[in-house]
Scaffold this motif. Structure first.
Motif, PDB file in Angstrom:
ATOM      1  N   THR A   3      10.842   4.527  -7.240  1.00 46.23           N
ATOM      2  CA  THR A   3      10.794   5.603  -6.255  1.00 46.23           C
ATOM      3  C   THR A   3       9.580   5.451  -5.348  1.00 46.23           C
ATOM      4  N   TYR A   4       8.830   4.384  -5.545  1.00 42.75           N
ATOM      5  CA  TYR A   4       7.620   4.155  -4.773  1.00 42.75           C
ATOM      6  C   TYR A   4       7.900   2.999  -3.839  1.00 42.75           C
ATOM      7  N   SER A   5       8.084   3.258  -2.557  1.00 43.70           N
ATOM      8  CA  SER A   5       8.555   2.241  -1.638  1.00 43.70           C
ATOM      9  C   SER A   5       7.507   1.172  -1.398  1.00 43.70           C
ATOM     10  N   GLY A   6       7.999  -0.021  -0.964  1.00 40.90           N
ATOM     11  CA  GLY A   6       7.096  -1.112  -0.657  1.00 40.90           C
ATOM     12  C   GLY A   6       6.109  -0.750   0.428  1.00 40.90           C
ATOM     13  N   ARG A   7       6.570  -0.002   1.420  1.00 42.46           N
ATOM     14  CA  ARG A   7       5.692   0.403   2.515  1.00 42.46           C
ATOM     15  C   ARG A   7       4.547   1.259   2.003  1.00 42.46           C
ATOM     16  N   GLU A   8       4.835   2.168   1.086  1.00 41.14           N
ATOM     17  CA  GLU A   8       3.790   3.035   0.541  1.00 41.14           C
ATOM     18  C   GLU A   8       2.784   2.230  -0.266  1.00 41.14           C
ATOM     19  N   GLU A   9       3.271   1.248  -1.024  1.00 39.90           N
ATOM     20  CA  GLU A   9       2.355   0.427  -1.802  1.00 39.90           C
ATOM     21  C   GLU A   9       1.403  -0.341  -0.892  1.00 39.90           C
ATOM     22  N   LEU A  10       1.924  -0.863   0.204  1.00 34.97           N
ATOM     23  CA  LEU A  10       1.080  -1.605   1.132  1.00 34.97           C
ATOM     24  C   LEU A  10       0.029  -0.697   1.758  1.00 34.97           C
ATOM     25  N   ARG A  11       0.404   0.533   2.049  1.00 33.29           N
ATOM     26  CA  ARG A  11      -0.524   1.448   2.709  1.00 33.29           C
ATOM     27  C   ARG A  11      -1.652   1.889   1.800  1.00 33.29           C
ATOM     28  N   THR A  12      -1.464   1.786   0.503  1.00 32.60           N
ATOM     29  CA  THR A  12      -2.513   2.203  -0.414  1.00 32.60           C
ATOM     30  C   THR A  12      -3.397   1.036  -0.841  1.00 32.60           C
ATOM     31  N   SER A  13      -3.129  -0.155  -0.313  1.00 37.31           N
ATOM     32  CA  SER A  13      -3.926  -1.326  -0.674  1.00 37.31           C
ATOM     33  C   SER A  13      -5.124  -1.453   0.262  1.00 37.31           C
ATOM     34  N   SER A  14      -5.838  -2.564   0.171  1.00 35.90           N
ATOM     35  CA  SER A  14      -7.044  -2.787   0.952  1.00 35.90           C
ATOM     36  C   SER A  14      -6.703  -3.043   2.412  1.00 35.90           C
ATOM     37  N   SER A  15      -7.723  -3.396   3.215  1.00 37.30           N
ATOM     38  CA  SER A  15      -7.497  -3.646   4.629  1.00 37.30           C
ATOM     39  C   SER A  15      -6.503  -4.778   4.839  1.00 37.30           C
ATOM     40  N   GLY A  16      -6.454  -5.719   3.896  1.00 32.80           N
ATOM     41  CA  GLY A  16      -5.480  -6.793   3.992  1.00 32.80           C
ATOM     42  C   GLY A  16      -4.068  -6.268   3.910  1.00 32.80           C
ATOM     43  N   GLY A  17      -3.929  -5.054   3.388  1.00 32.79           N
ATOM     44  CA  GLY A  17      -2.608  -4.451   3.290  1.00 32.79           C
ATOM     45  C   GLY A  17      -1.996  -4.186   4.651  1.00 32.79           C
ATOM     46  N   ARG A  18      -2.829  -4.029   5.684  1.00 30.66           N
ATOM     47  CA  ARG A  18      -2.290  -3.797   7.018  1.00 30.66           C
ATOM     48  C   ARG A  18      -1.502  -5.006   7.497  1.00 30.66           C
ATOM     49  N   LEU A  19      -2.002  -6.204   7.185  1.00 28.05           N
ATOM     50  CA  LEU A  19      -1.272  -7.416   7.546  1.00 28.05           C
ATOM     51  C   LEU A  19       0.011  -7.522   6.734  1.00 28.05           C
ATOM     52  N   SER A  20      -0.072  -7.185   5.465  1.00 32.24           N
ATOM     53  CA  SER A  20       1.122  -7.235   4.619  1.00 32.24           C
ATOM     54  C   SER A  20       2.160  -6.231   5.100  1.00 32.24           C
ATOM     55  N   GLU A  21       1.696  -5.049   5.518  1.00 36.54           N
ATOM     56  CA  GLU A  21       2.631  -4.040   6.021  1.00 36.54           C
ATOM     57  C   GLU A  21       3.312  -4.528   7.291  1.00 36.54           C
ATOM     58  N   ARG A  22       2.529  -5.177   8.155  1.00 31.27           N
ATOM     59  CA  ARG A  22       3.103  -5.724   9.386  1.00 31.27           C
ATOM     60  C   ARG A  22       4.165  -6.779   9.056  1.00 31.27           C
ATOM     61  N   ALA A  23       3.843  -7.657   8.100  1.00 31.22           N
ATOM     62  CA  ALA A  23       4.794  -8.690   7.694  1.00 31.22           C
ATOM     63  C   ALA A  23       6.032  -8.059   7.062  1.00 31.22           C
ATOM     64  N   TYR A  24       5.800  -7.056   6.224  1.00 27.48           N
ATOM     65  CA  TYR A  24       6.908  -6.359   5.553  1.00 27.48           C
ATOM     66  C   TYR A  24       7.865  -5.755   6.573  1.00 27.48           C
ATOM     67  N   GLU A  25       7.324  -5.038   7.552  1.00 27.91           N
ATOM     68  CA  GLU A  25       8.163  -4.396   8.568  1.00 27.91           C
ATOM     69  C   GLU A  25       8.929  -5.447   9.374  1.00 27.91           C
ATOM     70  N   HIS A  26       8.253  -6.547   9.716  1.00 29.38           N
ATOM     71  CA  HIS A  26       8.883  -7.608  10.506  1.00 29.38           C
ATOM     72  C   HIS A  26      10.047  -8.232   9.741  1.00 29.38           C
ATOM     73  N   ILE A  27       9.812  -8.591   8.490  1.00 29.58           N
ATOM     74  CA  ILE A  27      10.846  -9.266   7.704  1.00 29.58           C
ATOM     75  C   ILE A  27      11.997  -8.320   7.398  1.00 29.58           C
ATOM     76  N   ARG A  28      11.663  -7.097   7.013  1.00 24.85           N
ATOM     77  CA  ARG A  28      12.717  -6.127   6.677  1.00 24.85           C
ATOM     78  C   ARG A  28      13.608  -5.854   7.875  1.00 24.85           C
ATOM     79  N   ARG A  29      13.004  -5.682   9.035  1.00 23.20           N
ATOM     80  CA  ARG A  29      13.775  -5.433  10.257  1.00 23.20           C
ATOM     81  C   ARG A  29      14.687  -6.621  10.571  1.00 23.20           C
ATOM     82  N   ALA A  30      14.156  -7.841  10.379  1.00 23.01           N
ATOM     83  CA  ALA A  30      14.954  -9.035  10.650  1.00 23.01           C
ATOM     84  C   ALA A  30      16.134  -9.154   9.690  1.00 23.01           C
TER      85      ALA A  30
END
Length: 230
Positions: A3-30
């Motif tokens: 029940t804990y989405s991937g996007r939420e996990e990325l947002r609670t991580s370190s500053s590097g999580g912002r890059l991971s979130e960007r990659a996540y959104e890009h890949i998921r959208r594709a």
């Protein structure tokens, strides 16, 4: 199913999580747009190069998408866009119907009137998109319509589960197309659900939901296997 989405996990991580979130959104959208076809290999190196970042955040994003169920391990241990078997398809649709029935029952009892007004506004926007033949906008509004019912019913965990399931539904819908007549029919079914919610009539709302899922939503996917509308 988490029940804990991937996007939420990325947002609670370190500053590097912002890059991971960007990659996540890009890949998921594709994936959900069909840019990465079912069965295609998703390469961390190619994605990292295209996004101008290292492989580390991309790998984290891929790991979360695999946990979410949009990617699976292929024959050569590479991550590929998951296939949609009839068994997987039926499981997703049965779970979705069960969850949405819970949401509708709670909404009939607990949804504030202002949220019903918001659904009415959504219906107006859906009609404009349908009349314009804008399938992409209509699908976005369609998904938000169902999520609004769950959230306004005070069921945030259920809403998060529906977000994940909507990803699967989009995956199953790749290769299909909603024509203008179909969009108008979906809109009419949404209107029937809102009418019943406003009357606080759970029986009518559940009947409208079942009719909607089995005539407009399921018809695009059940027994289709990516070959176009059934």
């Amino acid at each position: 199913m988490s029940t804990y989405s991937g996007r939420e996990e990325l947002r609670t991580s370190s500053s590097g999580g912002r890059l991971s979130e960007r990659a996540y959104e890009h890949i998921r959208r594709a994936i959900l747009s069909g840019e990465y076809p079912i069965g295609s290999v998703v390469s961390d190196g190619e994605i990292a190069e295209g996004l101008g970042m290292s492989k580390t955040p991309v790998r984290q994003a891929l790991r979360l998408l695999a946990q979410e169920g949009l990617l699976e391990t292929g024959r050569r241990r590479q991550l590929v866009v998951r296939g949609v078997t009839p068994e997987f398809r039926q499981e997703v649709l049965e779970i979705r119907e069960a969850l949405e029935r819970i949401a509708v029952e709670h909404a009939c009892r607990d949804m504030p009137i202002e949220e019903i007004d918001y659904l009415r506004l959504s219906l107006i926007r859906q009609r404009r998109a349908a009349e314009a033949g804008n399938e992409t906008e209509f699908i976005e509004l369609d998904e938000e319509f169902h999520l609004t019912i769950a959230r306004a019913a005070g069921l945030p965990t259920l809403a998060r589960l529906l977000v994940q399931l909507r990803g699967f539904v989009r995956l199953m819908r790749i290769g299909t197309a909603r024509q203008g007549e179909h969009l108008v029919r979906v809109l009419e079914e949404h209107e029937a659900i809102v009418d019943a919610l406003e009357r606080r009539n759970a029986d009518d709302a559940l009947r409208a939901l079942t009719a909607h899922l089995h005539t407009s939503e399921y018809v695009l996917t059940v027994g289709n296997d990516g070959a176009g509308p059934a």
